[in-house]
Design a protein around this motif. Structure first.
Motif, PDB file in Angstrom:
ATOM      1  N   ASP A   1      -7.597   6.706  -1.091  1.00 10.90           N
ATOM      2  CA  ASP A   1      -6.774   5.608  -0.587  1.00 10.90           C
ATOM      3  C   ASP A   1      -7.728   4.565  -0.022  1.00 10.90           C
ATOM      4  OD1 ASP A   1      -5.141   3.854   0.684  1.00 10.90           O
ATOM      5  OD2 ASP A   1      -3.916   5.356   1.707  1.00 10.90           O
TER       6      ASP A   1
ATOM      7  N   LYS B   1      -4.155  -4.672   1.042  1.00  9.27           N
ATOM      8  CA  LYS B   1      -4.759  -5.515   2.087  1.00  9.27           C
ATOM      9  C   LYS B   1      -5.685  -6.597   1.521  1.00  9.27           C
ATOM     10  CE  LYS B   1      -4.210  -2.002   5.690  1.00  9.27           C
ATOM     11  NZ  LYS B   1      -3.207  -2.363   6.671  1.00  9.27           N
TER      12      LYS B   1
ATOM     13  N   GLY C   1       0.821  -1.207   0.000  1.00  2.00           N
ATOM     14  CA  GLY C   1       0.000   0.000   0.000  1.00  2.00           C
ATOM     15  C   GLY C   1       0.857   1.260   0.000  1.00  2.00           C
ATOM     16  N   THR C   2       1.980   1.201   0.694  1.00  2.00           N
ATOM     17  CA  THR C   2       2.902   2.344   0.716  1.00  2.00           C
ATOM     18  C   THR C   2       3.370   2.678  -0.688  1.00  2.00           C
ATOM     19  OG1 THR C   2       3.678   1.900   2.958  1.00  2.00           O
ATOM     20  CG2 THR C   2       5.197   3.080   1.523  1.00  2.00           C
TER      21      THR C   2
HETATM   22  C1  LIG Z   1      -5.218   3.581   4.281  1.00  2.00           C
HETATM   23  C2  LIG Z   1      -3.856   2.972   4.157  1.00  2.00           C
HETATM   24  N1  LIG Z   1      -3.089   3.297   3.120  1.00  2.00           N
HETATM   25  C3  LIG Z   1      -1.860   2.772   2.941  1.00  2.00           C
HETATM   26  C4  LIG Z   1      -1.342   1.890   3.862  1.00  2.00           C
HETATM   27  C5  LIG Z   1       0.019   1.310   3.668  1.00  2.00           C
HETATM   28  O1  LIG Z   1      -0.089  -0.025   3.231  1.00  2.00           O
HETATM   29  P1  LIG Z   1       1.096  -1.054   3.471  1.00  2.00           P
HETATM   30  O2  LIG Z   1       1.181  -1.311   4.928  1.00  2.00           O
HETATM   31  O3  LIG Z   1       0.710  -2.249   2.642  1.00  2.00           O
HETATM   32  O4  LIG Z   1       2.336  -0.405   2.934  1.00  2.00           O
HETATM   33  C6  LIG Z   1      -2.103   1.511   4.973  1.00  2.00           C
HETATM   34  C7  LIG Z   1      -1.552   0.576   5.959  1.00  2.00           C
HETATM   35  O5  LIG Z   1      -2.129   0.286   6.980  1.00  2.00           O
HETATM   36  C8  LIG Z   1      -3.383   2.080   5.132  1.00  2.00           C
HETATM   37  O6  LIG Z   1      -4.149   1.769   6.195  1.00  2.00           O
END
Ligand SMILES: Cc1ncc(COP(=O)(O)O)c(C=O)c1O
Length: 436
Positions: free
Chosen positions: A242, A270, A120-121
């Protein structure tokens, strides 16, 4: 260090000690439980996990959200087992990735096309880059309290202990370049008037507005997302939802379907890959064009490559998970189980003399110790008693309820009424323990 004992409790203790010495910070990230309730998970099945010491937990953390089907769902396991002997990664196009892309395009309202990433990052980081490449502008705007992962553009005004000096904010992490100050603007979530004023004032410089449509546990108030949609459209700014948390969770079509506002781009992660590592950016063809080397020369391409992008194992898991979720009635369980938990935890709290709120959606909600009934903004959330929330969460952990104190309760389709009964008994005892 080799493990020296067969006693489950001692084995867990040894593993925790080992983690403490070989993992930076002793854990896998920011999340750290106090020693008295720390655990090492041995396995998960359905709505339960078992720790190395043999203790069974009902899991309301679900790997921080991905296990929306519960752990080791038989259809996901079977699909992955069939894919594994064929190899685990190719970098080149593969059928599971193409089929999953097709599934995402069909499901996600704003999606003409998708681009896979590893996390997600990465998805939010690249989405912001694509928006800068598309608009030719530099700045981005996020909302106070919004969580978009760990990159340098995301960690501004994420968990401030007091409201930010909008549209400026402070970095959350050490090591964020000072050069980014002023590049990332921050507005208050659920305050349409102030957010619109910031967008009006900075519109010509803004490449993107990124928002968690359900900001952690804060539900968007009627008109808020609509106002942001309107203002971004007026100024030619890319609106990014997001949906890493909300995607396939608050509805099949995510928050876009649930709240009826369609962004230009959305990030997913996720739940979309059945508990396997994978994420994606979805968007309108025109806005995603900076990724397209067929129509852009190299100097104008937005780079968003990754070794494991489109990984066939994760894509296979995602396809199996989405098959399950696409069946009629798949989402009913969240309303039944999640709705019951939200109502009854609040009522139990009141019975024990604690003002407790359960903001959010039935599939993902928070428990907050605060008198304030209407939690809309980050500032509203600051009214909650973190210490009490932490103590309550720890009491639940002692009683076999896996939770991340002061964060969220995640529900899966595997949770049952029997789980809820046991959880409510534990909640009752935990409230009692707070009074001792
Ligand atoms: C809304 C949201 N965006 C992005 C992320 C980042 O995702 P990741 O942990 O897979 O990098 C998260 C992580 O909890 C999140 O809750």
């Amino acid at each position: 260090m080799t493990l020296t004992t067969d006693s489950p409790a001692a084995r867990q203790r040894e593993l925790l000690d080992l983690a403490g010495s070989v993992l930076a910070g002793g854990g896998l990230g920011l999340f750290q439980l106090p020693d008295e309730v720390n655990l090492v998970i041995a396995e998960g099945r359905g709505s339960h996990v078992t720790a190395v010491d043999g203790k069974d937990y009902i899991d309301y953390h679900l790997g921080s959200g991905p296990a929306l089907l519960g752990h080791a769902h038989p259809e996901v396991v079977a699909a992955v087992q069939a894919q594994l002997p064929k190899g685990s990664t190719y970098y080149f196009l593969n059928e599971p990735a193409i089929r999953l892309a097709q599934r995402l395009v069909e499901a996600i309202p704003c999606a003409d096309v998708v681009h896979f990433t590893g996390s997600g990052t990465e998805a939010t980081f690249f989405a912001l880059r694509i928006a800068r490449a598309y608009t030719g502008r530099q700045k981005v705007l996020k909302f106070e309290g919004g969580w978009h992962g760990m990159h340098d553009y995301a960690l501004w005004g994420t968990v401030p202990s007091r409201p930010s000096p909008y549209p400026n904010a402070n970095p959350d992490s050490a090591g964020i370049p000072e050069a980014l100050r002023g590049q990332v603007l921050v507005a208050p979530f659920n305050d349409a008037e102030r957010a619109e004023a910031i967008i009006e004032a900075h519109g010509a410089d803004l490449a993107a507005v990124i928002v968690e449509p359900l900001e952690r546990v804060l539900v968007p108030q009627p008109g808020f997302l609509e106002a942001i949609r309107e203002a971004t459209r007026r100024h030619g700014i890319v609106l990014i939802f997001d949906e890493v948390v909300t995607g396939f969770r608050v509805a099949w079509g995510g928050a876009q379907e649930r709240y009826g506002v369609i962004p230009d781009m959305a990030t997913y992660g996720k739940a979309m890959s059945g508990g396997f590592p994978m994420a994606a950016i979805a968007g309108r063809r025109e806005v995603m064009a900076p990724l397209d080397s067929r129509v852009r020369d190299r100097a104008h391409l937005a780079w968003a490559s990754g070794t494991l992008n489109g990984n066939p194992i994760s894509a296979t898991a995602g396809l199996a998970a989405l098959d399950v979720l696409s069946r009629p009635g798949a989402y009913d369980v969240f309303h039944h189980i999640g709705g019951r938990l939200r109502r009854e935890i609040k009522a139990l709290g009141a019975r024990h003399g604690f003002a407790v709120q359960t903001p959010g959606e039935d599939a993902v909600f928070g428990v907050r110790f605060t008198e304030k009934e209407d939690l809309h903004t980050w500032e509203d959330l600051l009214t909650h008693d973190r210490q009490l929330g932490l103590r309550w969460g720890i009491e639940l952990l002692k009683r076999g309820i896996l939770n991340n104190p002061n964060e969220k309760f995640y529900l899966s389709i595997a949770h049952t009424d029997a789980d809820v009964d046991r959880t409510l008994d534990a909640c009752d005892d935990a409230f009692k323990a707070l009074k001792m």
